[in-house]
Design a protein around this motif. Sequence first.
Motif, PDB file in Angstrom:
ATOM      1  N   ILE A 117     -26.268  28.683  35.311  1.00 51.73           N
ATOM      2  CA  ILE A 117     -26.029  27.731  36.386  1.00 51.73           C
ATOM      3  C   ILE A 117     -25.292  26.490  35.891  1.00 51.73           C
ATOM      4  N   ASP A 118     -25.606  26.063  34.678  1.00 48.64           N
ATOM      5  CA  ASP A 118     -25.111  24.776  34.210  1.00 48.64           C
ATOM      6  C   ASP A 118     -24.234  24.836  32.968  1.00 48.64           C
ATOM      7  N   ALA A 119     -23.684  26.009  32.668  1.00 48.09           N
ATOM      8  CA  ALA A 119     -22.875  26.137  31.458  1.00 48.09           C
ATOM      9  C   ALA A 119     -21.899  27.298  31.604  1.00 48.09           C
ATOM     10  N   PRO A 120     -20.805  27.246  30.842  1.00 51.69           N
ATOM     11  CA  PRO A 120     -19.881  28.386  30.817  1.00 51.69           C
ATOM     12  C   PRO A 120     -20.419  29.474  29.886  1.00 51.69           C
ATOM     13  N   ALA A 121     -21.565  30.015  30.262  1.00 56.02           N
ATOM     14  CA  ALA A 121     -22.261  31.000  29.439  1.00 56.02           C
ATOM     15  C   ALA A 121     -22.984  31.960  30.363  1.00 56.02           C
ATOM     16  N   LEU A 122     -23.606  32.967  29.765  1.00 53.33           N
ATOM     17  CA  LEU A 122     -24.407  33.936  30.508  1.00 53.33           C
ATOM     18  C   LEU A 122     -25.854  33.805  30.071  1.00 53.33           C
ATOM     19  N   ASP A 123     -26.787  33.837  31.024  1.00 47.13           N
ATOM     20  CA  ASP A 123     -28.205  33.904  30.714  1.00 47.13           C
ATOM     21  C   ASP A 123     -28.596  35.370  30.732  1.00 47.13           C
ATOM     22  N   ALA A 124     -29.464  35.769  29.819  1.00 45.03           N
ATOM     23  CA  ALA A 124     -29.856  37.169  29.740  1.00 45.03           C
ATOM     24  C   ALA A 124     -31.265  37.291  29.185  1.00 45.03           C
ATOM     25  N   GLY A 125     -31.902  38.397  29.509  1.00 39.55           N
ATOM     26  CA  GLY A 125     -33.237  38.669  29.001  1.00 39.55           C
ATOM     27  C   GLY A 125     -33.811  39.902  29.655  1.00 39.55           C
ATOM     28  N   GLY A 126     -35.089  40.115  29.401  1.00 35.57           N
ATOM     29  CA  GLY A 126     -35.771  41.288  29.928  1.00 35.57           C
ATOM     30  C   GLY A 126     -36.745  40.933  31.024  1.00 35.57           C
ATOM     31  N   GLU A 127     -37.818  41.709  31.091  1.00 33.56           N
ATOM     32  CA  GLU A 127     -38.812  41.522  32.143  1.00 33.56           C
ATOM     33  C   GLU A 127     -39.462  40.141  32.108  1.00 33.56           C
ATOM     34  N   ARG A 128     -39.632  39.588  30.924  1.00 33.16           N
ATOM     35  CA  ARG A 128     -40.234  38.263  30.822  1.00 33.16           C
ATOM     36  C   ARG A 128     -39.371  37.217  31.525  1.00 33.16           C
ATOM     37  N   LEU A 129     -38.051  37.322  31.402  1.00 33.46           N
ATOM     38  CA  LEU A 129     -37.143  36.407  32.096  1.00 33.46           C
ATOM     39  C   LEU A 129     -37.265  36.600  33.606  1.00 33.46           C
ATOM     40  N   ALA A 130     -37.289  37.861  34.054  1.00 36.70           N
ATOM     41  CA  ALA A 130     -37.411  38.136  35.490  1.00 36.70           C
ATOM     42  C   ALA A 130     -38.715  37.562  36.040  1.00 36.70           C
ATOM     43  N   ARG A 138     -15.398  36.580  32.612  1.00 37.61           N
ATOM     44  CA  ARG A 138     -14.551  35.504  33.140  1.00 37.61           C
ATOM     45  C   ARG A 138     -15.339  34.194  33.239  1.00 37.61           C
ATOM     46  N   HIS A 139     -16.579  34.258  33.768  1.00 41.72           N
ATOM     47  CA  HIS A 139     -17.402  33.050  33.897  1.00 41.72           C
ATOM     48  C   HIS A 139     -17.593  32.352  32.553  1.00 41.72           C
ATOM     49  N   ALA A 140     -17.849  33.130  31.504  1.00 43.92           N
ATOM     50  CA  ALA A 140     -18.153  32.564  30.191  1.00 43.92           C
ATOM     51  C   ALA A 140     -16.918  32.412  29.303  1.00 43.92           C
ATOM     52  N   GLY A 141     -15.751  32.817  29.784  1.00 40.66           N
ATOM     53  CA  GLY A 141     -14.537  32.702  28.973  1.00 40.66           C
ATOM     54  C   GLY A 141     -14.569  33.577  27.734  1.00 40.66           C
ATOM     55  N   LEU A 142     -15.167  34.762  27.851  1.00 42.24           N
ATOM     56  CA  LEU A 142     -15.312  35.659  26.704  1.00 42.24           C
ATOM     57  C   LEU A 142     -14.041  36.461  26.491  1.00 42.24           C
ATOM     58  N   GLU A 143     -13.591  36.490  25.230  1.00 49.09           N
ATOM     59  CA  GLU A 143     -12.381  37.245  24.903  1.00 49.09           C
ATOM     60  C   GLU A 143     -12.650  38.275  23.826  1.00 49.09           C
ATOM     61  N   ASP A 144     -12.481  37.913  22.561  1.00 51.78           N
ATOM     62  CA  ASP A 144     -12.611  38.921  21.508  1.00 51.78           C
ATOM     63  C   ASP A 144     -13.913  38.854  20.717  1.00 51.78           C
ATOM     64  N   HIS A 145     -14.654  37.751  20.822  1.00 49.04           N
ATOM     65  CA  HIS A 145     -15.954  37.616  20.178  1.00 49.04           C
ATOM     66  C   HIS A 145     -16.913  36.930  21.136  1.00 49.04           C
ATOM     67  N   ARG A 191     -16.337  29.328  20.327  1.00 47.43           N
ATOM     68  CA  ARG A 191     -15.887  27.932  20.232  1.00 47.43           C
ATOM     69  C   ARG A 191     -16.663  27.053  21.219  1.00 47.43           C
ATOM     70  N   ALA A 192     -16.867  27.537  22.432  1.00 47.08           N
ATOM     71  CA  ALA A 192     -17.619  26.770  23.426  1.00 47.08           C
ATOM     72  C   ALA A 192     -19.055  26.543  22.954  1.00 47.08           C
ATOM     73  N   PHE A 193     -19.651  27.555  22.308  1.00 49.08           N
ATOM     74  CA  PHE A 193     -21.012  27.364  21.821  1.00 49.08           C
ATOM     75  C   PHE A 193     -21.059  26.349  20.687  1.00 49.08           C
ATOM     76  N   ARG A 218     -23.532  23.332  20.697  1.00 43.66           N
ATOM     77  CA  ARG A 218     -24.511  23.111  19.634  1.00 43.66           C
ATOM     78  C   ARG A 218     -24.373  21.697  19.069  1.00 43.66           C
ATOM     79  N   GLU A 219     -23.149  21.256  18.880  1.00 45.61           N
ATOM     80  CA  GLU A 219     -22.925  19.910  18.344  1.00 45.61           C
ATOM     81  C   GLU A 219     -23.484  18.850  19.302  1.00 45.61           C
ATOM     82  N   ARG A 220     -23.236  18.986  20.603  1.00 44.85           N
ATOM     83  CA  ARG A 220     -23.793  18.037  21.588  1.00 44.85           C
ATOM     84  C   ARG A 220     -25.317  18.065  21.566  1.00 44.85           C
ATOM     85  N   ALA A 221     -25.905  19.255  21.475  1.00 48.17           N
ATOM     86  CA  ALA A 221     -27.366  19.377  21.451  1.00 48.17           C
ATOM     87  C   ALA A 221     -27.941  18.703  20.210  1.00 48.17           C
ATOM     88  N   ARG A 222     -27.299  18.879  19.074  1.00 48.82           N
ATOM     89  CA  ARG A 222     -27.789  18.243  17.844  1.00 48.82           C
ATOM     90  C   ARG A 222     -27.679  16.730  17.930  1.00 48.82           C
TER      91      ARG A 222
END
Length: 167
Positions: A47-60, A107-114, A130-132, A136-140
């Motif tokens: 919702i708040d980042a150019p990333a994907l959230d993922a997980g299993g049943e615990r996330l659901a 497309r949402h996360a801008g994923l290309e080759d890695h 690169r986005a991560f 990470r730098e902002r979080a630190r």
Amino acid sequence: MDRFVSTFTNKIDAKGRVSVPAPFRAVLERDGYSQGSLGGIYCYPAIDAPALDAGGERLAKKIDGLLAGLPDYSDERDELSVALYGDVQVLGIDGDGRIVLPESLRRHAGLEDHVTFVGLGDKFQIWAPRAFEERRERAREKAHEHRKLFGAGSGHRGGGGDGGARD
């Protein structure tokens, strides 16, 4: 270990296939995922980042809990349901430990080759490397700025050699 932890970067191929890190697959298996089952990895645009959230049943179940805390038929519940469950893709893991990331998610996360897998406890995120690194730098930086808050309830005061606050 029953949490998603650490960071891994893997190559994504032209078909959108990427290997899920073995430690993440192990957590998913303990969370109820098994090869050939009807379940899979719940994956949706963060919702708040150019990333994907993922997980299993615990996330659901965690999402179910968030929604259960909101009044039935409320706008807030409907909006959160659409934002979290409306865009979910259930991704199966193949025999080689790979998932296929659909184009809309890439497309949402801008994923290309890695892609970078980032463990966040009950879930993990998938980022463009690169986005991560920027995230990470902002979080630190924020963690460093607010580090005194982390020990606020522990009774520790002053500077333990780190230039802490003076009374």
